[in-house]
Structures are given as C-alpha cells and as structure tokens.
Scaffold this motif. Sequence first.
Motif, PDB file in Angstrom:
ATOM      1  N   GLU A 191       1.196  -1.162  -0.578  1.00 53.06           N
ATOM      2  CA  GLU A 191       0.618   0.184   0.267  1.00 53.06           C
ATOM      3  C   GLU A 191       0.981   1.088   0.314  1.00 53.06           C
ATOM      4  O   GLU A 191       0.359   2.153  -0.223  1.00 53.06           O
ATOM      5  CB  GLU A 191      -1.071   0.064   1.131  1.00 53.06           C
ATOM      6  N   LEU A 192       1.703   1.229   0.427  1.00 55.92           N
ATOM      7  CA  LEU A 192       3.243   2.353   0.650  1.00 55.92           C
ATOM      8  C   LEU A 192       3.089   3.003  -0.333  1.00 55.92           C
ATOM      9  O   LEU A 192       3.465   3.846  -0.990  1.00 55.92           O
ATOM     10  CB  LEU A 192       3.925   1.683   1.638  1.00 55.92           C
ATOM     11  N   GLU A 193       4.262   1.567  -1.198  1.00 54.70           N
ATOM     12  CA  GLU A 193       4.555   1.620  -2.367  1.00 54.70           C
ATOM     13  C   GLU A 193       3.229   1.752  -3.981  1.00 54.70           C
ATOM     14  O   GLU A 193       4.059   2.699  -3.910  1.00 54.70           O
ATOM     15  CB  GLU A 193       4.704  -0.187  -3.079  1.00 54.70           C
ATOM     16  N   GLU A 194       2.769   1.515  -3.378  1.00 53.64           N
ATOM     17  CA  GLU A 194       1.106   2.054  -4.526  1.00 53.64           C
ATOM     18  C   GLU A 194       0.578   3.559  -3.800  1.00 53.64           C
ATOM     19  O   GLU A 194       0.728   4.357  -5.132  1.00 53.64           O
ATOM     20  CB  GLU A 194      -0.371   0.886  -3.810  1.00 53.64           C
ATOM     21  N   GLN A 195       0.867   4.059  -2.431  1.00 51.29           N
ATOM     22  CA  GLN A 195       1.211   5.399  -2.362  1.00 51.29           C
ATOM     23  C   GLN A 195       2.026   6.515  -3.218  1.00 51.29           C
ATOM     24  O   GLN A 195       1.626   7.498  -3.720  1.00 51.29           O
ATOM     25  CB  GLN A 195       0.660   5.329  -0.827  1.00 51.29           C
ATOM     26  N   GLU A 197       3.491   5.705  -5.416  1.00 53.47           N
ATOM     27  CA  GLU A 197       3.217   5.733  -7.165  1.00 53.47           C
ATOM     28  C   GLU A 197       2.290   6.754  -6.950  1.00 53.47           C
ATOM     29  O   GLU A 197       2.814   7.711  -8.100  1.00 53.47           O
ATOM     30  CB  GLU A 197       2.573   4.032  -7.593  1.00 53.47           C
ATOM     31  N   THR A 198       1.488   6.926  -6.511  1.00 56.21           N
ATOM     32  CA  THR A 198       0.630   7.501  -6.078  1.00 56.21           C
ATOM     33  C   THR A 198       0.738   8.972  -6.730  1.00 56.21           C
ATOM     34  O   THR A 198       0.514  10.194  -7.049  1.00 56.21           O
ATOM     35  CB  THR A 198      -0.708   7.153  -5.806  1.00 56.21           C
ATOM     36  N   LYS A 200       3.861  10.313  -6.663  1.00 58.37           N
ATOM     37  CA  LYS A 200       5.127  10.515  -7.437  1.00 58.37           C
ATOM     38  C   LYS A 200       4.212  10.736  -8.966  1.00 58.37           C
ATOM     39  O   LYS A 200       4.506  11.840 -10.183  1.00 58.37           O
ATOM     40  CB  LYS A 200       4.931   9.639  -7.840  1.00 58.37           C
ATOM     41  N   ASN A 201       2.989  10.446  -9.720  1.00 58.62           N
ATOM     42  CA  ASN A 201       2.354  10.443 -10.379  1.00 58.62           C
ATOM     43  C   ASN A 201       1.470  12.170 -10.724  1.00 58.62           C
ATOM     44  O   ASN A 201       1.401  13.005 -11.295  1.00 58.62           O
ATOM     45  CB  ASN A 201       1.110   9.344 -10.913  1.00 58.62           C
ATOM     46  N   ILE A 202       0.586  12.489  -8.957  1.00 56.71           N
ATOM     47  CA  ILE A 202       0.427  13.251  -8.673  1.00 56.71           C
ATOM     48  C   ILE A 202       0.928  14.444  -9.032  1.00 56.71           C
ATOM     49  O   ILE A 202       0.847  15.982  -9.424  1.00 56.71           O
ATOM     50  CB  ILE A 202      -0.223  13.439  -7.252  1.00 56.71           C
ATOM     51  N   ASP A 203       2.685  14.391  -8.916  1.00 55.01           N
ATOM     52  CA  ASP A 203       3.190  15.708  -8.945  1.00 55.01           C
ATOM     53  C   ASP A 203       4.202  15.941 -10.619  1.00 55.01           C
ATOM     54  O   ASP A 203       4.541  17.055 -10.901  1.00 55.01           O
ATOM     55  CB  ASP A 203       4.843  15.429  -8.059  1.00 55.01           C
TER      56      ASP A 203
END
Length: 203
Positions: A191-195, A197-198, A200-203
């Motif tokens: 979940e942390l990895e997914e968060q 990644e999320t 990172k994509n937002i930035d």
Amino acid sequence: MKKTINILSTILVTLILIFTILFIAISAMSFISRKPVAVFGYSYGVVETNSMYPMIVPGDFVLIQKQSFSEYNTGDVIAYTSVENVTIIHQIIAKVSYGVETKGINNSNSDLGKEGFITEDRILGKVVNYGGHEIGAILINNRVTLITISVIIIGTGFVIQLISLVKQMIDKQKVQNEIDIDALKKEIEKELEEQKETDKNID
C-alpha cells in the motif's frame, strides 16, 4: 536427522508411558474389583490365595484366554465365576458334556460340593501364562498404596499430555500469528508503494 530422532524419541516415550499407565490401571482395576480385567480377548488378574500352590502362588499375575468349551481338557487351569460371584482359578480334574469339575491342587476337596459342575457360561478362560509373584505380592499387600500411586501416575500422565497439547496449540498459534503479521507487513508495504507511486504521478 536430529528432528527425526526427536520425533522417534517422543513416540517411544509416549508408547512407554501409555503401556505403563495401561498396566497400572489394569492392575488397579483388578485389585479393586478382585476380578480379572478383559483386554483384547484376554483377561488379566492377580492371584490372592494359595489354593493352587506351589504351581501358582499368591501374587502371581495370570493371563487368561477365552476358549470354546470343547478346548478345555482335564489338567487345564481355568478361571471361573463362583456361585458367590468370585473369580476362582483352579485345575480341571474331570469333564462331562455339560461342565467340568475343578479343584485347587493345594485343597483337600474338589469344588464339586460347593460349585457343582462348572458350565461354559461360568468359565472365563484358560490360564495360559502366570508368574511375577515377587511384584504381585507387594502390590496385594499394599492395595491402597497402589491405588493412590495409580491415580497419581494416571493423573500425571494426563497433565503431561494436556500440557503438551496446550504447548502445541500455542506454538501453532504463534506460527499463524507470525504468518499473519508477515502478510500484514507485506500488505502495508504494498500500500505504501502504491501510495508513493500515486503521489509521484500527482507531482
């Protein structure tokens, strides 16, 4: 290899404990009831009188095998239930179609006058083995002590088995908890990895 040896040792100790408890329990039951105890087609008991002396002496353990009436012969030593509902171990001295006449080899008279002919329904079986009076005599003379020791040993055996069972359950639960924690840890990391990644994509 070490694990196999430990397993075999545990099995061996358990079997010895079971047979010891079984032997003591059967002996105690025989002493309390003053009758042979049947196990796997055989009856087991302890002689307390000298009516068969010197062949079978007080304290001897006897092993009794149930047979068909046709297999009993003159000279055989049998166990039977008396008219007073007591187990008697005496020798066959005569046989007729409907029963046998018995006598303790150390007795002056046969059992015919008191017991009549012993019919098949009263015969518990033939004595196929006997001995061990050195131990049996001690047990007979210490009946109350034997019963107390039997209760203690049997109780201890159950307690040991119960402790072992509880320990196994605790160990099993501990392993399961470790598996659950490890799975939870991996789920959190995922979940942390997914968060990340999320984010990172937002930035």
